[in-house]
Design an enzyme around this catalytic site. Sequence first.
Site, short mmCIF file in Angstrom:
data_model
loop_
_atom_site.label_atom_id
_atom_site.label_comp_id
_atom_site.label_asym_id
_atom_site.label_seq_id
_atom_site.Cartn_x
_atom_site.Cartn_y
_atom_site.Cartn_z
N ASP A 91 0.84 -1.08 0.03
CA ASP A 91 -0.05 0.11 0.13
C ASP A 91 0.88 1.18 0.04
O ASP A 91 1.96 1.37 0.51
CB ASP A 91 -1.03 0.12 1.29
CG ASP A 91 -0.46 -0.04 2.44
OD1 ASP A 91 0.78 -0.86 2.54
OD2 ASP A 91 -0.59 0.41 3.65
N GLU A 149 -0.84 -2.09 5.13
CA GLU A 149 0.28 -1.82 6.41
C GLU A 149 -0.10 -0.56 7.14
O GLU A 149 0.00 -0.80 8.30
CB GLU A 149 1.62 -2.23 5.92
CG GLU A 149 2.60 -2.32 6.95
CD GLU A 149 2.95 -1.09 7.79
OE1 GLU A 149 3.09 -0.83 8.76
OE2 GLU A 149 3.20 -0.11 6.94
#
Length: 402
Positions: A91, A149
């Site tokens: 991400d 995350e």
Amino acid sequence: MVFSLAPSPSVDLSQIRLKIRNLQPQLVQWRRHLHQRPELGFKEHLTSEFVIAKLEEWGIKYQSGIAKTGVVATITGTQPGPVLAIRADMDALPIQEQNQVEYRSQHDGLMHACGHDGHTAIALGTAYYLCQHPDQFRGTVKIIFQPAEEGPGGAKPMIEEGVLTNPQVEAIVGLHLWNRLPLGTIGVRSGALMAAVECFRCTILGKGGHGAMPEQTIDSILVGAQIITALQTIVARNVNPLDSAVVTVGEFHAGKAHNIIADSAHFSGTVRYFDSSYSGYFPARIEAIIAGICQAHNARYDLDYYPLYPPVINDPKITELIHSIALEVVETPAGITPACQTMGGEDMSFFLQQVPGCYFFLGSANPAKDLAYPHHHPRFDFDETALAIGVEIFVRFIEQFS
Ligand code: NI
């Protein structure tokens, strides 16, 4: 020291290293492709599609749609052996990129400002190498491409959906490109590497009124200010000075005008610590302080406390193996540092709670190329030479683990 990609005549480079170094142009290409297409947590659709396209191109088995956008590739060696996992997060962040590089973000307001594009490229490089050389390792390797995350966290839902089972993973490793360390250095540490992350939000409920008539009010700003000051005594006077902890209030909002006593005040903050024995300790202390000060002033409060990630705890044996491999890769003891503990958090911790493993920092800063901005900065970028180093450590780990 600086890690050089050029083969040195004085060093007998292994075949593994040469082959991985030959992957460097693809690693850079994949990383830049991902860098141009950053996506927020659980929305990594293009990233996931890119990963899947590569796995299909290489004939690697995979499962997709795990925790929404997560992907797990499974690669099997020619000989039976252990089941290992490599974890990479995918991400990006809600930051407007300020770099002027040709591969800068094409998604307005989004940026890979933490290096997760590099982590995904390193994991792809590892998958590619392993599927090309199944005779060089035993057992099975699961490569976990994890969403979110940066929050709210993709590791826990992936575990709940069974990524560590069937077959059961015996050890897991992961890395973070790290601009706090120069290229060519590796941060490896047994035990606590990164902190537990907990958050709280609190609203103080007072009684508003005229700024000139405080006797008719309960001043929520005054109460909030006393609480925020007193919260610092938890680390200063309650936590063992030999342990490390942080209590930060990062937000405080109250009031509308200079002559109005605010009815309510709101603040929020974060708590960090390494030692799991402090789990549950901070919410109790924080609430005791808030309740006591509110009681003294006849105010009320509404407190919301929630733990996010546990601390990242590395297994001593697996860390020792990663340490020895890192030493082979950077070729000098000075290139390995245990001084890399940080109060930053990581949801790799959930994997490490389930399975022994090691999370380590891969030095990626290169000030000479102006690649040294901190993580989460709009000008963050890293020296891509680190990509091949990351693949080499993962591949050697898989080949040497037994
Ligand atoms: Ni990160």
